[in-house]
Design a protein around this motif. Sequence first.
Motif, PDB file in Angstrom:
ATOM      1  N   ASN A  46      87.586 -67.298  35.809  1.00 31.21           N
ATOM      2  CA  ASN A  46      87.633 -66.862  37.201  1.00 31.21           C
ATOM      3  C   ASN A  46      89.096 -66.748  37.594  1.00 31.21           C
ATOM      4  O   ASN A  46      89.906 -67.584  37.207  1.00 31.21           O
ATOM      5  N   LEU A  71      86.089 -76.887  35.424  1.00 34.36           N
ATOM      6  CA  LEU A  71      87.073 -75.817  35.273  1.00 34.36           C
ATOM      7  C   LEU A  71      88.398 -76.414  34.855  1.00 34.36           C
ATOM      8  O   LEU A  71      88.747 -77.531  35.248  1.00 34.36           O
ATOM      9  N   ARG A 138      83.144 -71.210  41.681  1.00 34.75           N
ATOM     10  CA  ARG A 138      84.345 -72.013  41.503  1.00 34.75           C
ATOM     11  C   ARG A 138      84.540 -72.876  42.741  1.00 34.75           C
ATOM     12  O   ARG A 138      84.539 -72.391  43.859  1.00 34.75           O
ATOM     13  N   VAL A 144      82.797 -77.031  39.636  1.00 33.82           N
ATOM     14  CA  VAL A 144      82.034 -75.792  39.532  1.00 33.82           C
ATOM     15  C   VAL A 144      80.629 -76.119  40.027  1.00 33.82           C
ATOM     16  O   VAL A 144      80.150 -77.238  39.838  1.00 33.82           O
ATOM     17  N   HIS A 154      85.415 -66.339  44.510  1.00 29.15           N
ATOM     18  CA  HIS A 154      85.156 -67.614  43.832  1.00 29.15           C
ATOM     19  C   HIS A 154      83.879 -67.557  42.993  1.00 29.15           C
ATOM     20  O   HIS A 154      83.587 -68.477  42.241  1.00 29.15           O
ATOM     21  N   TRP A 157      83.310 -63.656  37.836  1.00 28.68           N
ATOM     22  CA  TRP A 157      83.573 -64.208  36.504  1.00 28.68           C
ATOM     23  C   TRP A 157      83.761 -63.093  35.493  1.00 28.68           C
ATOM     24  O   TRP A 157      83.181 -62.025  35.617  1.00 28.68           O
TER      25      TRP A 157
END
Length: 168
Positions: A46, A71, A138, A144, A154, A157
Amino acid sequence: MRPFRVVSVRPLVLLPVALVCLLGLLVFTVIRGNFSRKESYRRLFNRDAGQEVCLQRSAKRGEPLHRALELAPCRRNVGTSDDDQSFHLSAEGLLRAVDGLCVDSGLRLVPCHGQQHAWAFTQGSGLVHVESGRCLTRGAGPEVALLVCDDRPHQYWWLQRDRHDLAA
């Protein structure tokens, strides 16, 4: 000298032979397809808020089953057996880690069991958990989550196609 004689073969005798040949060809094709297809593992990342982060297994070591995802800054070595950032999205929609475990709706790695682990992916758009209809999102820091889809960065991807997809 005897005259040349034509022997007639009944079609019903040839049918089992033809079926055995077709079955052999089918088995060969299936086996060849299963062993020649190699899954490619890639980063799922991301780019929201100007920082590129990749999905990875939790850094907490221990029991590999039911490990949560988080993440982290993206690393470059994709697909090694100890790589916590490599995933494969199968044609059936299963998001697998390199050890074969699947990402579930709780964002954990668990043994794969069909549709409850299926995801729908659109490059640069979103990763939607099929059963819940929620998007991979995100969060703050390493967090996440699976939240209602809102079509914001957010939830955008990408699957790394090659080394050029990741910023230097």
